[in-house]
Design an enzyme around this catalytic site. Sequence first.
Site, mmCIF file in Angstrom:
data_model
loop_
_atom_site.group_PDB
_atom_site.id
_atom_site.type_symbol
_atom_site.label_atom_id
_atom_site.label_comp_id
_atom_site.label_asym_id
_atom_site.label_seq_id
_atom_site.Cartn_x
_atom_site.Cartn_y
_atom_site.Cartn_z
ATOM 1 N N ASP A 183 -26.077 4.260 98.245
ATOM 2 C CA ASP A 183 -26.536 3.092 98.622
ATOM 3 C C ASP A 183 -28.075 2.505 98.768
ATOM 4 O O ASP A 183 -28.457 1.515 98.634
ATOM 5 C CB ASP A 183 -26.030 2.691 100.053
ATOM 6 N N HIS A 228 -24.834 11.404 104.571
ATOM 7 C CA HIS A 228 -23.784 11.191 104.062
ATOM 8 C C HIS A 228 -22.312 12.132 104.534
ATOM 9 O O HIS A 228 -22.954 13.143 104.958
ATOM 10 C CB HIS A 228 -23.268 11.407 102.506
#
Length: 439
Positions: free
Chosen positions: A373, A315
């Site tokens: 996700d 991320h």
Amino acid sequence: MAQKSESPTNDDDFLLTSGDTASLDLPRLKGTIGPDVIDIRRLYSDLGCFTYDPGFVATASCSSELTYIDGEEGVLLHRGYPIQQLAENSTFTEVAFLLLNGELPNATELSDFESDLKHHSMIHDQLIRLFSGFRRDAHPMAIMVGVVGALSAFYHDSLDINDPQHRMVASYRLIAKMPTIAAMAYKYSIGQPFMYPRNALTYPENFLHMMFSVPTEDYHVSPILAKAIDRIFILHADHEQNASTSTVRLAGSSGANPFACVAAGIACLWGPAHGGANEAVLEMLDEIGSVEKIPEFIDRAKDRDDPFRLMGFGHRVYKNYDPRAAVLRESAYAVLGELGVRNEPLLELAIELERIALEDKYFVERKLFPNVDFYSGIIFRAMGIPVSMFTVLFALARTVGWIAQWQEMIEDPDQRIGRPRQLYTGPTERDYVPPDQRS
């Protein structure tokens, strides 16, 4: 009451020099938590230079009291409350009230807020005709951009951004109507009639009702599925100054109405590097195919010459386990159990892939941990939500954060129209040459 500072406070100045003669004391600003910020607003006027920060990796574009992220420790706070506590104990509408108003609501405030949302959940009947202007195979995100932007053509009584009452009504309308518009985009794509919202249902129940019910039979909303959707909405409600939120703020800084600003945020979120990552995770798991092939794809992910990448890992901000991913991992089991899905290959594959990656020195050293996700796509697929709707649900949930950020920006006395500068690398000044004289 939560502790908050009225404005950033000054600490020791930061001395910046330019060449042998010019220097400038830049104030160091402290927030309540997080890194200090160097105030560079006088940099150009005093030293005649800009900063260069592609992607804004080290630039604070605003001050905010909404959301705090500590990427190194895997911390996400909304108005000071840890995301794990909100996901476990709260509801999406309660979190929405928190983001909009600064405090969690009492029972009466929450009831009134939810009632207001329910009574704003329908859309103008003429607006429904807009859907028929899209092709049946139009991507739902394309429909969302168009329809949300068109809201400003129907609700003229909430377009004055300088009127607090207008801002509140516009905020409620956007939050309330987004599930209706999202579900209609889906129904239109599959040729089914639109299902209108029902005030007897909660926010997540209403969305599932509008998505999956049909006029010919009753539809029972599973409490477990409603809870899972509500939790996903909470986890996606706000995430500091990400690309789409920054887009909403930038559009809003020009004085644009909130419907146009949110439409701009939806357009930004549509990008595969932002809102489309959970779709990429499913495509990756399908490509891997089986647990036995995981080592092969792990090796490919480490090979710089191989285009394969582990989607759902790593991320931009988090350098630790994304706290939202841990919550969704639990929800994935609950949803699959409720639906009677036993031995779901994708979930087993995802869990084993996560285990192997987190034990691999290559990924650990690079801090490539699972993000939000990684599991959300599995949950959506199990619930029968098509891949084309994944980013739409992201937009639905993030609308709350966009609106809270937009409202905070409007009320910020330091806010100016966004106008980034650049490092120019093109030709220097030159004279125009007529076409017949060019070599």
